[in-house]
Scaffold this motif. Structure first.
Motif, mmCIF file in Angstrom:
data_model
loop_
_atom_site.group_PDB
_atom_site.id
_atom_site.type_symbol
_atom_site.label_atom_id
_atom_site.label_comp_id
_atom_site.label_asym_id
_atom_site.label_seq_id
_atom_site.Cartn_x
_atom_site.Cartn_y
_atom_site.Cartn_z
ATOM 1 N N CYS A 39 27.480 -8.529 -11.446
ATOM 2 C CA CYS A 39 28.388 -7.476 -11.915
ATOM 3 C C CYS A 39 29.565 -8.087 -12.662
ATOM 4 O O CYS A 39 29.638 -9.309 -12.835
ATOM 5 N N GLU A 117 35.824 -12.754 1.022
ATOM 6 C CA GLU A 117 34.716 -11.970 0.455
ATOM 7 C C GLU A 117 33.622 -12.949 0.056
ATOM 8 O O GLU A 117 33.886 -13.888 -0.710
ATOM 9 N N GLU A 153 24.721 -2.328 -2.602
ATOM 10 C CA GLU A 153 26.130 -2.759 -2.618
ATOM 11 C C GLU A 153 26.929 -2.073 -3.719
ATOM 12 O O GLU A 153 27.993 -1.500 -3.436
HETATM 13 C C1 BGC Z 1 32.810 -6.100 -5.043
HETATM 14 C C2 BGC Z 1 33.684 -5.731 -3.864
HETATM 15 C C3 BGC Z 1 34.951 -6.573 -3.887
HETATM 16 C C4 BGC Z 1 35.637 -6.446 -5.213
HETATM 17 C C5 BGC Z 1 36.927 -7.234 -5.303
HETATM 18 C C6 BGC Z 1 33.600 -6.036 -6.324
HETATM 19 O O1 BGC Z 1 32.814 -6.478 -7.377
HETATM 20 O O2 BGC Z 1 31.703 -5.223 -5.112
HETATM 21 O O3 BGC Z 1 32.965 -5.933 -2.671
HETATM 22 O O4 BGC Z 1 35.800 -6.145 -2.841
HETATM 23 O O5 BGC Z 1 34.754 -6.845 -6.233
HETATM 24 O O6 BGC Z 1 36.788 -8.596 -5.066
#
Ligand code: BGC
Length: 372
Positions: A39, A117, A153
């Motif tokens: 992403c 994360e 997700e």
């Molecule tokens: C993720 C989240 C994350 C966010 C900020 C997004 O791309 O899906 O899980 O909290 O980025 O880091």
């Protein structure tokens, strides 16, 4: 085993060889990864604008939109057996005793910002052949969703937004009331989705499934793969090159909800100005450091008060949102099987992952696939 890692100090992204991890604790599960989605966050990490390696490491294994298959479980694990499919939770709690959210299992609302994360901040991710992880952060997925479960997700982002939205909607008269609906000639609620990437289109599916009259607003002119998905699910697509933000209301009527999934501040702002009375504006895109925006904030704030408007930022997702995403994916799969698959037009092997992440995107959702 192979993994993809970013080395921020050397400004490098590359395929690396690592030791295969082993189970060392009774609550561990060992996964082999099946698919990992890419992403905008991954692209930002790979351009060194975001992302932090684990303490003491000079690299970060990326990847957080994962689908894995359980290979082995520790002695204390009763929820999973080898062969089960799981999607891991991305965010892990901070260790501060005073963080009410993390202590309650809601690290998506962490109060200290000291959370980690996986694949993003302070912890390695899932773009690796094998991973050992904690059983409590694994979300089960039924086998028949295997082909599309890598979308769980990104869908959790919409689920978390929607969960909060329902609370916010309570401040208004009942929105699904047959008697009222008759008097208002069946006028339903309109939702405008900003952006036709995977988060936007999955959000559009969730809104369509909840009977919102859904519009998708993005840059690309029709026809394009994204507009085709929008139309296939019954939403209406507008290109911002054809319809300007100020012309939207003439096409849509009052906008009750904006679900933003582009992360472009200027665009976000222009659309905020056309939000309808009592409207809710949900922000999910994470804007980069863009140039300064000139804005008439006095008028904006005045309008927000006089129109009872709400602006809501939302990030990450909690346990409830993962369960909701699996349930919704099931619904999308039944209602729009082709449109859901159209999001996943192409899979890339891990050997070519860096080219795919750094190069031009192909299709709507880029997915790295592992052959086992
Ligand atoms: C993720 C989240 C994350 C966010 C900020 C997004 O791309 O899906 O899980 O909290 O980025 O880091």
């Amino acid at each position: 085993m192979k993994a993809v890692a970013v080395f921020p100090a050397h400004r490098e992204v590359k395929l690396i060889e690592q030791e295969e991890p082993v189970i060392t604790q009774s609550h561990h599960v060992k996964l082999h990864l099946l698919e990992v989605g890419i992403c905008g966050t991954d692209k930002e990490i790979c351009s060194f604008a975001y992302g932090t390696p684990p303490a003491g490491a000079d690299f970060l294994v990326i990847g957080h939109e994962a689908l894995g298959e359980v290979m082995e479980v520790g002695d204390a694990v009763t929820r999973f057996v080898p062969g089960d499919l799981v999607v891991p939770t991305v965010r892990r709690p901070c260790t501060h005793e005073l963080c009410r959210s993390c202590r309650a299992g809601h690290q998506d609302f962490c109060e200290t910002e000291d959370f980690t994360e996986r694949g993003i901040k302070g912890a390695h991710g899932y773009l690796a052949e094998f991973v050992v992880d904690e059983d409590q952060y694994m979300n089960p997925v039924p086998q028949h969703l295997r082909e599309i479960a890598v979308l769980v997700e990104p869908l959790t982002i919409a689920e978390k937004a929607e969960y909060q939205l329902y609370t916010l909607m309570q401040r208004r008269p009942p929105w699904i009331d047959p008697a009222l609906s008759e008097r208002t000639q069946g006028r339903g609620h309109t939702a405008l989705v900003l952006g036709a990437g995977p988060v936007g289109l999955l959000g559009a599916m969730a809104l369509q499934a909840r009977e919102f009259e859904t519009f998708v607003y993005s840059r690309g002119q029709m026809p394009n793969p994204q507009s085709e998905v929008a139309q296939a699910i019954g939403a209406t697509y507008f290109s911002s090159q054809v319809v300007s933000p100020s012309q939207l209301v003439a096409h849509i009527g009052p906008i009750d909800l904006v679900y933003e999934a582009v992360g472009h501040s200027q665009f976000m702002f222009e659309v905020l100005r056309v939000l309808g009375p009592n409207g809710i504006y949900v922000l999910t895109g994470i804007p980069g450091w863009q140039t300064l925006i000139e804005a008439d904030l006095a008028t904006l704030f005045r309008e927000m008060v006089l129109k009872n408007q709400v602006m809501l930022g939302t990030v990450n997702a909690g346990p409830h949102d993962f369960r909701a995403a699996v349930a919704d994916l099931e619904i999308f799969n039944q209602r729009w099987p082709d449109a859901v698959r159209a999001l996943l037009a192409e899979r890339t092997p891990i050997e070519q992952a860096t080219d795919r992440i750094l190069g031009r995107p192909v299709g709507i959702k880029n997915v790295i696939s592992f052959q086992h």
